[in-house]
Scaffold this motif. Structure first.
Motif, PDB file in Angstrom:
ATOM      1  N   LEU A  80       0.832  -1.206   0.000  1.00 29.09           N
ATOM      2  CA  LEU A  80       0.000   0.000   0.000  1.00 29.09           C
ATOM      3  C   LEU A  80       0.866   1.256   0.000  1.00 29.09           C
ATOM      4  CD1 LEU A  80      -3.034   0.695   0.068  1.00 29.09           C
ATOM      5  CD2 LEU A  80      -2.842   0.911   2.541  1.00 29.09           C
ATOM      6  N   LEU A  81       1.918   1.270   0.814  1.00 25.07           N
ATOM      7  CA  LEU A  81       2.826   2.415   0.845  1.00 25.07           C
ATOM      8  C   LEU A  81       3.546   2.579  -0.494  1.00 25.07           C
ATOM      9  CD1 LEU A  81       4.409   2.127   4.419  1.00 25.07           C
ATOM     10  CD2 LEU A  81       2.931   3.963   3.557  1.00 25.07           C
ATOM     11  N   GLY A  82       3.989   1.460  -1.063  1.00 26.62           N
ATOM     12  CA  GLY A  82       4.681   1.520  -2.342  1.00 26.62           C
ATOM     13  C   GLY A  82       3.812   2.091  -3.444  1.00 26.62           C
ATOM     14  N   VAL A  83       2.562   1.637  -3.503  1.00 28.98           N
ATOM     15  CA  VAL A  83       1.630   2.126  -4.528  1.00 28.98           C
ATOM     16  C   VAL A  83       1.324   3.608  -4.312  1.00 28.98           C
ATOM     17  CG1 VAL A  83      -0.734   1.920  -5.401  1.00 28.98           C
ATOM     18  CG2 VAL A  83       0.608  -0.128  -4.954  1.00 28.98           C
ATOM     19  N   PHE A  84       1.121   4.014  -3.057  1.00 31.98           N
ATOM     20  CA  PHE A  84       0.812   5.416  -2.776  1.00 31.98           C
ATOM     21  C   PHE A  84       1.960   6.337  -3.182  1.00 31.98           C
ATOM     22  CE2 PHE A  84       1.202   9.057   0.124  1.00 31.98           C
ATOM     23  CZ  PHE A  84       0.026   9.738  -0.203  1.00 31.98           C
ATOM     24  N   ILE A  85       3.179   6.008  -2.779  1.00 33.60           N
ATOM     25  CA  ILE A  85       4.340   6.849  -3.114  1.00 33.60           C
ATOM     26  C   ILE A  85       4.513   6.929  -4.623  1.00 33.60           C
ATOM     27  CG2 ILE A  85       6.854   7.018  -2.954  1.00 33.60           C
ATOM     28  CD1 ILE A  85       6.601   5.724  -0.156  1.00 33.60           C
ATOM     29  N   TRP A  87       2.249   6.520  -7.151  1.00 36.47           N
ATOM     30  CA  TRP A  87       1.229   7.313  -7.845  1.00 36.47           C
ATOM     31  C   TRP A  87       1.219   8.769  -7.388  1.00 36.47           C
ATOM     32  CZ3 TRP A  87      -2.626   5.978 -11.507  1.00 36.47           C
ATOM     33  CH2 TRP A  87      -2.595   4.649 -11.932  1.00 36.47           C
ATOM     34  N   GLN A  88       1.512   9.020  -6.110  1.00 35.72           N
ATOM     35  CA  GLN A  88       1.406  10.372  -5.573  1.00 35.72           C
ATOM     36  C   GLN A  88       2.598  11.241  -5.951  1.00 35.72           C
ATOM     37  OE1 GLN A  88      -1.125  11.806  -3.885  1.00 35.72           O
ATOM     38  NE2 GLN A  88      -0.024  13.746  -3.679  1.00 35.72           N
ATOM     39  N   PHE A  89       3.802  10.711  -5.891  1.00 30.10           N
ATOM     40  CA  PHE A  89       4.999  11.533  -6.020  1.00 30.10           C
ATOM     41  C   PHE A  89       5.830  11.282  -7.280  1.00 30.10           C
ATOM     42  CE2 PHE A  89       4.258  11.057  -1.377  1.00 30.10           C
ATOM     43  CZ  PHE A  89       3.986  12.392  -1.091  1.00 30.10           C
ATOM     44  N   LEU A  93       5.486  13.109 -12.643  1.00 32.93           N
ATOM     45  CA  LEU A  93       6.798  13.604 -13.051  1.00 32.93           C
ATOM     46  C   LEU A  93       7.398  12.699 -14.120  1.00 32.93           C
ATOM     47  CD1 LEU A  93       9.090  15.598 -12.698  1.00 32.93           C
ATOM     48  CD2 LEU A  93       9.874  14.282 -10.717  1.00 32.93           C
ATOM     49  N   PHE A  94       7.265  11.392 -13.926  1.00 36.82           N
ATOM     50  CA  PHE A  94       7.787  10.452 -14.912  1.00 36.82           C
ATOM     51  C   PHE A  94       7.034  10.576 -16.230  1.00 36.82           C
ATOM     52  CE2 PHE A  94       7.834   6.295 -16.996  1.00 36.82           C
ATOM     53  CZ  PHE A  94       9.201   6.086 -17.098  1.00 36.82           C
ATOM     54  N   LYS A  95       5.726  10.735 -16.164  1.00 31.81           N
ATOM     55  CA  LYS A  95       4.918  10.900 -17.366  1.00 31.81           C
ATOM     56  C   LYS A  95       5.351  12.142 -18.143  1.00 31.81           C
ATOM     57  CE  LYS A  95       1.297  11.019 -20.179  1.00 31.81           C
ATOM     58  NZ  LYS A  95       1.260  10.161 -21.383  1.00 31.81           N
ATOM     59  N   GLU A 265      -1.724  13.795 -17.326  1.00 38.68           N
ATOM     60  CA  GLU A 265      -1.407  13.792 -15.897  1.00 38.68           C
ATOM     61  C   GLU A 265      -2.672  13.825 -15.037  1.00 38.68           C
ATOM     62  OE1 GLU A 265       1.566  16.628 -14.689  1.00 38.68           O
ATOM     63  OE2 GLU A 265       2.576  16.486 -16.620  1.00 38.68           O
ATOM     64  N   LYS A 266      -3.728  14.473 -15.531  1.00 38.97           N
ATOM     65  CA  LYS A 266      -4.981  14.517 -14.776  1.00 38.97           C
ATOM     66  C   LYS A 266      -5.544  13.111 -14.567  1.00 38.97           C
ATOM     67  CE  LYS A 266      -6.386  19.166 -16.221  1.00 38.97           C
ATOM     68  NZ  LYS A 266      -7.412  19.965 -16.942  1.00 38.97           N
ATOM     69  N   GLU A 267      -5.331  12.242 -15.551  1.00 43.10           N
ATOM     70  CA  GLU A 267      -5.810  10.867 -15.444  1.00 43.10           C
ATOM     71  C   GLU A 267      -5.078  10.120 -14.333  1.00 43.10           C
ATOM     72  OE1 GLU A 267      -8.320   9.353 -18.037  1.00 43.10           O
ATOM     73  OE2 GLU A 267      -8.598  11.450 -17.506  1.00 43.10           O
ATOM     74  N   ILE A 268      -3.834  10.500 -14.068  1.00 39.34           N
ATOM     75  CA  ILE A 268      -3.065   9.869 -12.994  1.00 39.34           C
ATOM     76  C   ILE A 268      -3.689  10.173 -11.638  1.00 39.34           C
ATOM     77  CG2 ILE A 268      -0.840   9.896 -11.777  1.00 39.34           C
ATOM     78  CD1 ILE A 268       0.508  10.219 -14.505  1.00 39.34           C
ATOM     79  N   ASP A 269      -4.109  11.422 -11.425  1.00 37.79           N
ATOM     80  CA  ASP A 269      -4.767  11.792 -10.159  1.00 37.79           C
ATOM     81  C   ASP A 269      -6.019  10.963  -9.912  1.00 37.79           C
ATOM     82  OD1 ASP A 269      -2.983  13.759  -9.263  1.00 37.79           O
ATOM     83  OD2 ASP A 269      -3.881  15.269 -10.565  1.00 37.79           O
ATOM     84  N   LYS A 270      -6.769  10.696 -10.967  1.00 38.28           N
ATOM     85  CA  LYS A 270      -7.984   9.895 -10.830  1.00 38.28           C
ATOM     86  C   LYS A 270      -7.643   8.425 -10.584  1.00 38.28           C
ATOM     87  CE  LYS A 270     -10.355  12.907 -14.175  1.00 38.28           C
ATOM     88  NZ  LYS A 270     -10.941  12.947 -15.547  1.00 38.28           N
ATOM     89  N   GLY A 271      -6.669   7.927 -11.309  1.00 45.04           N
ATOM     90  CA  GLY A 271      -6.314   6.520 -11.212  1.00 45.04           C
ATOM     91  C   GLY A 271      -5.701   6.141  -9.876  1.00 45.04           C
ATOM     92  N   LYS A 272      -5.104   7.107  -9.184  1.00 42.98           N
ATOM     93  CA  LYS A 272      -4.424   6.835  -7.913  1.00 42.98           C
ATOM     94  C   LYS A 272      -5.360   6.186  -6.906  1.00 42.98           C
ATOM     95  CE  LYS A 272      -3.862  10.445  -5.383  1.00 42.98           C
ATOM     96  NZ  LYS A 272      -3.370  11.760  -4.940  1.00 42.98           N
ATOM     97  N   TRP A 273      -6.568   6.712  -6.776  1.00 43.89           N
ATOM     98  CA  TRP A 273      -7.496   6.204  -5.765  1.00 43.89           C
ATOM     99  C   TRP A 273      -7.992   4.804  -6.096  1.00 43.89           C
ATOM    100  CZ3 TRP A 273      -6.655   8.824  -1.718  1.00 43.89           C
ATOM    101  CH2 TRP A 273      -6.329  10.193  -1.816  1.00 43.89           C
TER     102      TRP A 273
END
Length: 504
Positions: A80-85, A87-89, A93-95, A265-273
């Motif tokens: 869970l921590l790995g996935v959060f870091i 997608w969040q951080f 930037l990589f995209k 990048e906006k799609e990344i914010d949605k996909g994170k959850w």
């Protein structure tokens, strides 16, 4: 048996339909390997998680829950921590940078980021990808054979071959788009199957005494969340070994090509959850299934591996056959195959891109255009799959007592230890140099082998490193060596292109 075969036939038909539909979008190498960078957040989120979890989730983690008890929940926290870091951080930037470099593969990104004038970095990264991806794919095909044998009573080799043929057909036709779309379909199956199964089992069991009491009656150490040993250091290494599995989400190519493929990048914010919810619920459910199976199928003094198989690999088949009607057992067989196929397809595409793009086109035939390589890409995919199938059969012959959980983790760790430190440092440290990146990759690659086959066999400390496993120490060494070498050989121009692409 007829019901199971009919359900599997429907499942396979859906995959083939996805492949046919996806093939209409494959007009170039970028389409074949990245879906033209037009993938939506639902597809990418489910695909990234299904690819990251694999058959390890259903066969390996359920078995680990049965063997380790409550301490196996550390895997859930680590992932869970790995996935959060990630997608969040890291994802946005990589995209942003990979788009600016017009990268199609991870070696493309690295080559452009460091403005490399030679092919050394590309050769090393592509070579490591091919080696460990083939090992990882082989472990997935190994699980396919186990699943067919334990759940359908079909010979292991026949089962592995059937799984091989299924996945090869739809990715041969549709490439990355087929892989992502099928991953979404398969990820949805995995999600609902895993989340609902422990609920069904719990209400079907005589649970008047409770889970903790039930485990204590079998073995009191199973309820010790901080580890089962009397040696506190051994417990620490065990907890770290479980929780550090999540490090693999911080740059593994099979996950990060999904970030390259997403539309914006906006799609990344949605996909994170979606990714976080998927990870939390499915991982916790898998461990819980294993714990419930340990209570139901074993008693005090019994060897769990005799009852549940090596590493508890038979847990899922035993618990579904015991508590579910035939039609739902058949659906669960499809779910197990979904977990496996969703990883095999992604990894084969990744290995194929390393050979086709990073070796053949960029090094040997730079005169060839992307559109001229689509057919060659498909042939390479077939060749990689055949090699992996051969290794899987060899593992079956030479190591009949192998544990699925740790074989998969070895392949996963090899990819992660080689690439994750490089991706992290390239994103967040402008002083990271090409020589530092090369040193990181070589160190990560060799450390995985060193800790697996040398350090773990040492008499004094070997037992501790068996519990810690290879990823965490290899990851740390790769980061440290990359830092030291970059300090010794700093980049000539710190104002690289990527420095101007920092996050807002």
């Amino acid at each position: 048996m007829i019901t199971k075969i009919i359900v599997l036939a429907i499942y396979v038909s859906v995959l083939f339909l996805i492949g046919i539909l996806a093939s209409r979008r494959v007009k170039s190498m970028s389409d074949y390997y990245l879906g033209g960078k037009k993938m939506g957040f639902w597809a990418v989120a489910f695909s990234a998680r299904a690819t990251g979890e694999s058959g390890w989730l259903l066969i390996g983690l359920t078995g680990m829950g049965a063997m380790a008890g409550y301490s196996a929940y550390w895997v859930v926290l680590g992932e869970l921590l790995g996935v959060f870091i990630s997608w969040q951080f890291m994802a946005k930037l990589f995209k942003r940078r990979s788009d600016a470099f017009k990268a199609i593969t991870i070696p493309d990104y690295l080559q452009s980021h460091f403005k490399s004038s030679t092919n050394t970095l590309r050769i090393i990264s592509a070579s490591v990808l091919v080696v460990f991806v083939v090992i990882y794919v082989a472990s997935q095909m190994d699980v396919t054979g186990i699943a067919f044998e334990s759940m359908l009573d079909i010979d292991y080799r026949v089962g592995a071959l059937i799984g091989f043929c299924i996945v090869l057909v739809y990715i041969f036709i549709g490439g990355f788009v087929a892989a992502v779309w099928s991953d979404m379909f398969q990820g949805i199956l995995m999600f609902f199957g895993l989340v609902l199964l422990p609920i069904v089992v719990w209400f079907s069991m005589d649970h008047g005494t409770g889970v903790t009491v039930g485990l204590n009656a079998i073995d009191p150490t199973l309820t010790q969340i901080m580890g089962r040993s009397d040696d506190w250091l051994m417990n620490l290494f065990t907890i770290l070994g479980f929780s550090m599995i999540g490090l693999g989400f911080l740059g593994s190519p099979q996950v990060y090509v999904r970030f390259m493929s997403i539309e914006s990048e906006k799609e990344i914010d949605k996909g994170k959850w979606i990714a976080l919810l998927f990870t939390l619920l499915t991982d916790a459910a898998a461990v819980t299934i294993g714990i419930l199976a340990r209570i139901y199928f074993t008693s005090e003094g019994q060897d769990p591996e005799v009852v549940l198989g090596n590493g508890g690999e038979n847990v899922l088949s035993m618990i579904t056959n015991e508590f579910l009607p035939t039609i739902l057992v058949a659906i669960f067989i499809a779910i197990v195959l979904s977990a496996i196929m969703s990883t095999i397809d992604s990894l084969l595409i990744l290995a194929s891109s390393a050979v086709t793009r990073d070796f053949y086109q960029k090094i040997f035939r730079p005169d060839l255009k992307d559109e001229d390589l689509t057919k060659f890409s498909r042939l390479v995919t077939v060749a990689m799959a055949l090699v992996a199938l051969g290794i899987a059969i060899l593992l079956y012959k030479l190591y009949p007592d192998r544990q699925v959980f740790w074989i998969m983790i070895f392949g996963w760790s090899g990819i992660a230890a080689t690439f994750c430190p490089v991706i992290i440092l390239s994103l967040f440290w402008k002083g990271y140099s090409e020589k530092g990146a090369i040193a990181s990759m070589i160190t990560g690659f060799l450390s995985v082998i060193l800790f697996k086959f040398v350090i773990s066999n040492l008499e004094s400390v070997g037992a501790y490193f068996i519990e810690l496993d290879v990823l965490a120490p290899s990851f740390v060494l790769a980061m440290l060596v990359g830092y030291i070498v970059s300090k010794m050989y700093p980049p000539k121009d710190l104002n690289t292109t990527s420095d101007s692409l920092k996050t807002d």
